[in-house]
Each structure stands twice: as structure tokens, then as C-alpha cells.
Design a protein around this motif. Structure first.
Motif, mmCIF file in Angstrom:
data_model
loop_
_atom_site.group_PDB
_atom_site.id
_atom_site.type_symbol
_atom_site.label_atom_id
_atom_site.label_comp_id
_atom_site.label_asym_id
_atom_site.label_seq_id
_atom_site.Cartn_x
_atom_site.Cartn_y
_atom_site.Cartn_z
ATOM 1 N N ARG A 422 1.325 -1.340 -0.086
ATOM 2 C CA ARG A 422 -0.078 0.069 0.278
ATOM 3 C C ARG A 422 0.780 1.683 0.317
ATOM 4 O O ARG A 422 0.314 2.362 -0.055
ATOM 5 C CB ARG A 422 -1.082 0.161 0.934
ATOM 6 N N ALA A 597 -13.337 -10.583 8.874
ATOM 7 C CA ALA A 597 -12.656 -9.306 7.849
ATOM 8 C C ALA A 597 -12.037 -8.159 8.215
ATOM 9 O O ALA A 597 -11.249 -7.325 8.236
ATOM 10 C CB ALA A 597 -13.379 -9.143 7.042
ATOM 11 N N GLU A 601 -8.384 -5.948 8.796
ATOM 12 C CA GLU A 601 -8.188 -4.702 8.538
ATOM 13 C C GLU A 601 -7.624 -3.664 9.632
ATOM 14 O O GLU A 601 -6.898 -3.244 9.298
ATOM 15 C CB GLU A 601 -9.175 -4.018 7.102
ATOM 16 N N VAL A 604 -4.289 -4.186 10.018
ATOM 17 C CA VAL A 604 -3.323 -3.796 9.580
ATOM 18 C C VAL A 604 -3.333 -2.265 9.586
ATOM 19 O O VAL A 604 -1.793 -1.390 9.422
ATOM 20 C CB VAL A 604 -3.492 -3.916 7.752
ATOM 21 N N HIS A 605 -4.291 -1.533 9.751
ATOM 22 C CA HIS A 605 -4.105 0.276 9.657
ATOM 23 C C HIS A 605 -3.292 0.239 11.377
ATOM 24 O O HIS A 605 -2.497 1.304 11.543
ATOM 25 C CB HIS A 605 -5.490 0.549 9.952
ATOM 26 N N GLN A 664 -11.940 3.898 8.779
ATOM 27 C CA GLN A 664 -10.581 3.199 9.002
ATOM 28 C C GLN A 664 -10.770 2.524 10.826
ATOM 29 O O GLN A 664 -9.780 1.511 11.519
ATOM 30 C CB GLN A 664 -9.617 3.422 8.524
ATOM 31 N N THR A 667 -12.626 0.075 12.593
ATOM 32 C CA THR A 667 -11.760 -0.871 12.332
ATOM 33 C C THR A 667 -10.659 -1.411 13.306
ATOM 34 O O THR A 667 -10.891 -2.527 13.873
ATOM 35 C CB THR A 667 -11.217 -1.411 11.030
ATOM 36 N N TYR A 671 -10.720 -3.734 16.364
ATOM 37 C CA TYR A 671 -9.293 -4.953 16.505
ATOM 38 C C TYR A 671 -8.934 -4.983 18.104
ATOM 39 O O TYR A 671 -8.442 -5.903 18.803
ATOM 40 C CB TYR A 671 -7.574 -4.184 15.110
#
Ligand code: PQQ
Length: 683
Positions: A422, A597, A601, A604-605, A664, A667, A671
Motif C-alpha cells: 500500500r 475481515a 483490516e 493492518v491499520h 478505518q 476497524t 481490532y
């Protein structure tokens, strides 16, 4: 009694007095050996060493300062670049100078808002401030005499390193290569604060002259090592001079260490695949003019955050033809090789692995690493050692010139490197082109953190640079331990992350003394003599790169604590106050939500935006909040208010609206809550 003069220091005094009764420059002497000629504290007397005094530095952020001691006064820094003047005999406070930093700049500090110390010269104290200022203070009063901004403050530059002073010039570099800046070293007039010269470590994007001391070096050798495209053109290329700067008074030159490439991943930084001078190099320039003299590049085409900013020590060693003496520069940079190079010419003399490594199989006859191809990572994570925290980091190395031994605070902290697909060139926030979520499970129970912790190692190595092998080694059982002090009393002092401060027999490594600092002992210790009494001193605390970016590396026994100066003498009987263990309610603060999912995500962020301060796996060491236990995770609006709207910017937690959408951010909240539930004890 009041000193007659405060810090009436010049180059001659640093040359003759430092490393004996006084400690006048960061590395003890200009050669930065951190070796003292004092012998009152020795193998015979050390059993009697106890605490003389302590002083509270009033911060729970990282403390990395080596105290300067001159004319009976100790000058020491703390987090946020605050300077303290203390009576070196008693610890009594004389003055405090706070540069009043806007704390939102803290987000530009890759590795905590630390400061490694001041320089002294001609009645003045010099400090590099985390927001990029260089300031001169009156040594007697702490009053600010001049202040100059050394960086473009619209870019994410910081200063953590100690200035050095020689012949009326103050030398200072900066940091920021994890975020995207162009590195340089500058010399300022010690009296007026006017800039005298600047040496860039990376060419300007057009490869045109800057009108600076570095121009000739780029025309001659540097420009051809860079392509015409890639993120370096917009993001500065890195090469920050964030720690070691040495004045070589024999050749009147400055020898300094240059940091990593920005971004780390060379495929993004410069797809042409060049060596990218002067990244990860040791460079020598004329002290008067800044004109280039020589360089030695430790990691051509750096791809791994392999800075060559670690301690540089100058010494005379019998490594010439037939055992002839040569004046050399020694360094154990992050990449895991211990180098000996000629201090006059930069010629490579020897280089040997001082820690296990799997990125190179050795060095060729010119000192160029023989790389293992897989280490230039692509999509598949490559679990590499050393990782970005290095085989050795900023913790100062020492050298005993009687024994010809270098004492390396070495470590093993592996890291999985993989390409960040990314990646976009944007000089904001951590932006390395390497994917920190690679190989990390989205939901990690505490066993994963424990397993990661078990892979970390640390040791003190007495390295023989003539025999090119360790003479002795002390295993520490944990990574990220302290800097080293060597003394003519035949001792080596080193603090540990866990709080032990120990002295070892310099020749054999036998432990001869230890004391519990009740805090992390990371800084370089120092020693000095006043009125016939020798003191040993160390600043203690928490924080720094490891505490922020590797929270899992700490176990529950490590207290969250407030930084201190702790000073010892023979017969000392003072106590170090017990640290507090703040009561943290380690339960989730909201209902779990989100499907697999969404949580993946969020992982990752989190890895990209949050982990470098709040810890991978959302496990924090406690310096900055452990988000798993944070009240705002229970409420979407409160979380958004902090992450997107910047409601806690004044504390250093700025808005991430440029990096993250509100969706985001949500998310990430999912998490973090999932991690909080995963860490609950089984019913
Ligand atoms: N600082 C620390 C620390 O104080 O614990 C550890 C590191 C830094 C690193 O491992 C770095 O790579 C690093 N890099 C830069 C840079 O690239 O500009 C700056 C700094 C810094 O100024 O503290 C560190």
C-alpha cells in the motif's frame, strides 16, 4: 561554595581535563571512549559503593542523557529536552530550563521524545530541542542566550542527540528518516548561533549544488549513487545524523554517523538500485569548513533501517603493518558488523559479525557486505536479524585503551520485513515501505507476545578489535540494555532494562557489584571526582524506541516509573525511592464487534499507524497508553474524537485524519477490543 566560573570550557580544557575529574563532553573525551582515568572506585573498593544522592526528573518518558560535569555542576537533560543544573556533589537543584515544546511535535519523534544530553563551552550550555531548535543557555542561571531553528519545521524533523563543541563551533544533526526528511549535520557559531556550514548526507532531488559544504562530495561521488526517480525525490531520502558526532583533534575533522534510507525499502526509495550515498555511512569532514574528506559506507543501498549512527570511538590500535599503531575509528552499527577503519583516510581495516545475522554472509576485502538475496524482501516476509532496532542501538559503547577492548551493549531483536504493497510516497507519519503487519496474526493471545519476547536477547560483549573476536561475553537474558562506562579502576559499568546496574571486571567479565536502580538503566553512565571523592552517575527511566515499539518485550515485573539521576560513591547510604505500580484495570472497556475481515483490516491499520508508539499486537509497555485498556475504545464517538478529530493533540496524540478515514479508525477500534478480549484470563 559557588564555583568561580561556570562551564569556562574551551577545546584545550576538554582535551586535557575530560575523562578525569570532569566529564566535559557526551562521550567522556573527544575520542568518545567513555573511559575514565579515575581509580578510587576499583575492584578492591567497589564492595563499598552505594547511593550518594538521587534527583527526580519528573517524567515517565524515555531518559537517555549522559550527564556533563564541570566546575562542580552537573548538567543533564530529560524527555522533551528539559535541562537541569544540579550540584554534582549533593544533587541539589540549581536551575531548570524548559524549552516549552508544543507536545504535538511528539508524533514526529520516531522513537520517543528523548534527549541524550548537552554540550558545554565558554560559560554556555547547548541543547538540541525535540522540535528542531538549537539553544544556548547561561551556564550559571539557565537563562536562554540564543535560540536558532535548525530545521524546516514544516517537515517531521526532530532532535534527540547531544550537540558537540570544538573550537567555537557547535555541531548538531537531527532525526526523522522514518517519516521522510533529508539528513544533514550543521556547525553553528557557539557565541552567536549563526550557521557556519552544513553537510547534507543525501543529494537534493535535482542533484544540483545546495551552496553548502556537501556540494563537492556529491559532485565527486554521491550523485551517481542515486537514480532520478523514486520516493527519495519527494521524501528527502533519509540519512539523518541523529546520534554520533566525533571531533578528531588530531586531524581537526568531524567524523559522524549517518542513518537509514527513507523510506527503508530501496525498491520504493530508489528503484534504480544504487548504493545511495551517504546513507548508513561514516563520514569525515573538515571541522573548520565542513568540506568532505572521506567516507565508509557500512550498508550500501540500505533496505532495513541499518543506521550507522551508533557510537564512533577513536583509538590507537596495533593494526598496522607488523603491529604498527594506527589511529582508527570503531563502530558497531545496527547491521551487526564491528568495523575498524583508518581515522585519517577512511580505509577499511577489518569488519566482523558481533551478533548472529542472516542478511549477509560476511564482508568482501573492501568491507562491502555479501548479501543474502532473500533479505531484499518482497511480498514474502523475511524474518531477519538484526532487525530495525539493530545488533546495537544508541546505548553508548565504551573502550578501555589499556586493555584494547571495546564494550558493546549488543542485542538480538529479529523482525519480519515484507514489502508494503500500500506504499505511497507521502512524507507524513511512519512511512517505510515495509509492512509491519506481515506475519502477525490478527488476533494474538498473550502467548504470542510471550513467544516473541522469548526470541529477544541481549549481552555485553568485550570485543577485541585486534584479534577481531570477543574476549568475554555476559548474557543478559533480555534485549535493550544500557550504555557502558569503562574506568582505569579495571571496571566496566552497565545498566539493564530490568533495573540492575552492575560493574564487571574489565578483563574477565566477572560481575563484581550490582545495585537495583528500580527503573530502566539505559543511558551511558559517567564518573567524576570532587573534593577527593569519586562519583559514578547514571540517568534512569523508561521509554525510548523499544518501550514504544516493542511493548511485548517487557514483562509484568517491569515497573512504570519516573526518571531519575542516580549517583553513587564509596560509603553512600542513600535509598532509591520505590517506583509506583499504577493500578491499571486490564479489562475490555466495550462490547466486542466486527467480523474477522474487519478485525483483520484493523490489524493492518493499527500496525501501520499505531504500533510504533502503542506497541505491536496492541501490547504497550506502559509508557504510552495500552489501548486495550483505554476507556475511549468503548465508544465510537470518543475514539473518533481522538483518532480523527485530534482531541488529545496537546498530549502528543495528534489527529490521524490525513492517514485514516473514520471507517478505518473504527476497524482499529474493533481490532483493539478483540485484542483486549484475547488477553483476558481463561474462566
Ligand atoms: N532513537 C532511538 C532511541 O532513542 O531509543 C532508537 C532509534 C532512534 C532508532 O532505532 C532509530 O532508527 C532512529 N532513527 C532516527 C532517524 O532515522 O532519524 C532517529 C532516532 C532518534 O532521533 O531518536 C532513532
Amino acid at each position: 561554595a559557588e564555583p568561580e566560573a561556570f562551564a569556562a570550557v574551551d577545546t584545550a580544557r576538554i582535551e586535557t581535563a575530560s575523562g578525569g575529574d570532569e566529564w566535559l563532553t557526551y562521550g567522556g573525551t573527544y575520542d568518545e571512549q567513555r573511559h575514565s582515568t579515575l581509580t578510587q572506585i576499583s575492584k578492591e573498593t567497589i564492595g563499598d559503593l552505594g547511593v550518594a544522592w538521587t534527583y527526580d526528573l519528573a517524567t515517565n518518558r524515555g531518559v537517555e542523557s549522559t550527564p556533563i560535569v564541570v566546575d562542580g555542576v552537573m548538567y543533564v537533560t530529560s524527555a522533551w529536552s528539559i535541562v537541569y543544573a544540579l550540584d554534582a556533589k549533593t544533587g541539589e537543584e540549581l536551575w531548570v530550563y524548559d524549552p516549552a515544546v508544543d507536545k504535538s511535535v511528539g508524533v514526529n519523534a520516531c522513537c520517543d521524545v528523548v534527549n541524550r544530553g548537552v554540550a558545554v563551552y565558554d560559560g554556555k550550555i547547548y541543547v538540541g530541542v525535540i522540535d528542531g531548535r538549537l539553544e544556548a543557555l547561561d551556564a550559571k542561571t539557565g537563562e536562554r542566550l540564543w535560540s536558532t531553528v535548525t530545521v524546516d519545521q514544516s517537515k517531521p524533523y526532530t532532535i534527540t542527540g547531544a550537540p558537540r563543541v570544538a573550537n567555537g563551533k557547535v555541531l548538531i544533526g537531527n532525526g526523522g528518516a522514518e517519516l521522510g526528511v533529508r539528513g544533514y549535520l550543521s556547525a553553528y557559531d557557539a557565541e552567536t548561533g549563526d550557521r557556519i556550514w552544513r553537510f547534507y548526507t543525501v543529494p537534493n532531488p535535482e542533484k544540483q549544488p545546495d551552496g553548502e559544504a556537501s556540494d563537492a562530495a556529491f559532485e565527486k561521488i554521491g550523485n551517481v549513487s542515486w537514480g532520478d526517480e523514486g520516493a527519495w525525490v519527494t521524501d528527502g531520502g533519509g540519512g539523518t545524523v541523529w546520534d554520533s558526532i566525533v571531533y578528531d583533534d588530531v586531524k581537526d575533522q568531524i567524523i559522524f554517523g549517518v542513518g537509514n534510507g527513507s523510506p527503508w525499502n530501496r525498491a520504493y526509495r530508489d528503484p534504480s538500485g544504487g548504493d545511495n550515498l551517504f546513507l548508513s555511512s561514516i563520514v569525515a569532514v573538515d571541522a573548520e569548513t565542513g568540506e568532505y574528506k572521506w567516507h565508509f559506507q557500512t550498508t550500501p543501498g540500505d533496505n532495513w533501517d541499518y543506521t550507522a549512527t551508533q557510537s564512533i570511538i577513536l583509538a590507537d590500535l596495533p593494526v598496522g603493518e607488523g603491529g604498527a599503531t594506527r589511529r582508527v575509528a570503531m563502530q558497531a552499527p545496527k547491521n551487526g558488523f564491528f568495523y575498524v577503519i583508518d581515522a585519517e583516510t577512511g580505509e577499511f581495516i577489518s569488519g566482523d559479525a558481533y551478533v548472529p545475522m542472516n542478511w549477509a554472509t560476511g564482508l568482501d576485502e573492501n568491507g562491502r557486505p555479501i548479501e543474502i538475496a532473500d533479505a531484499r524482501y518482497g511480498d514474502t516476509p523475511y524474518l531477519q536479524t538484526p532487525g530495525p532496532l539493530g545488533g546495537h542501538n544508541w546505548h553508548p559503547m565504551a573502550f578501555n585503551p589499556d586493555l584494547n577492548l571495546a564494550y558493546i551493549p549488543a542485542q538480538e531483536i529479529p523482525q519480519a520485513y515484507a514489502r508494503d504493497n500500500r506504499f505511497e510516497s507521502e512524507p507524513v507519519g511512519w512511512n517505510t515501505g515495509a509492512d509491519f503487519s506481515a506475519g502477525v496474526p490478527p488476533i494474538a493471545p498473550p502467548e504470542v507476545a510471550k513467544m516473541l519476547r522469548s526470541t529477544l536477547k541481549g549481552r555485553l560483549i568485550a570485543w577485541d578489535p585486534v584479534a577481531r573476536a570477543p574476549r568475554w561475553t555476559v548474557e543478559h537474558g533480555n534485549a535493550w540494555n544500557g550504555g557502558v562506562l569503562s574506568t582505569a579502576g579495571g571496571l566496566v559499568f552497565q545498566g539493564k532494562l530490568t533495573g540492575e546496574f552492575a560493574a564487571y571486571d574489565a578483563a574477565t567479565g566477572d560481575k563484581v557489584w550490582s545495585h537495583d536502580l528500580k527503573a530502566g538503566g539505559a543511558s551511558g553512565p559517567g564518573t567524576y571526582m570532587i573534593d577527593g571523592t569519586q562519583y559514578v552517575t547514571i540517568t534512569t527511566g523508561w521509554g525510548s524506541a523499544f518501550a514504544l515499539a516493542a511493548g511485548f518485550g517487557y514483562d509484568e515485573t517491569v515497573p512504570s516509573t519516573v526518571g531519575k539521576v542516580v549517583t553513587f560513591k564509596l560509603g553512600g547510604t542513600a535509598e532509591i525511592a520505590d517506583p509506583d505500580f499504577p493500578m491499571i484495570d486490564k479489562t475490555p472497556k466495550g462490547e466486542a464487534f466486527g467480523d474477522d475481515a474487519m478485525i483483520a483490516e484493523g490489524a493492518v491499520h493499527f500496525a501501520r499507524n499505531c504500533a510504533v508508539c502503542h506497541g505491536p499486537l496492541a501490547v504497550s509497555s506502559g509508557v504510552l497508553p495500552d489501548l486495550r485498556w483505554s476507556a475511549i475504545t468503548g465508544n465510537q464517538d470518543a475514539f473518533r474524537g481522538v483518532v480523527i478529530d485530534g482531541n488529545l493533540a496537546a498530549n502528543g496524540m495528534v489527529s490521524f485524519a490525513d492517514e485514516l478515514t473514520p471507517e478505518q479508525a473504527e476497524t482499529i477500534r474493533a481490532y483493539v477490543l478483540a485484542q483486549a478480549y484475547a488477553a483476558q484470563p481463561a474462566e
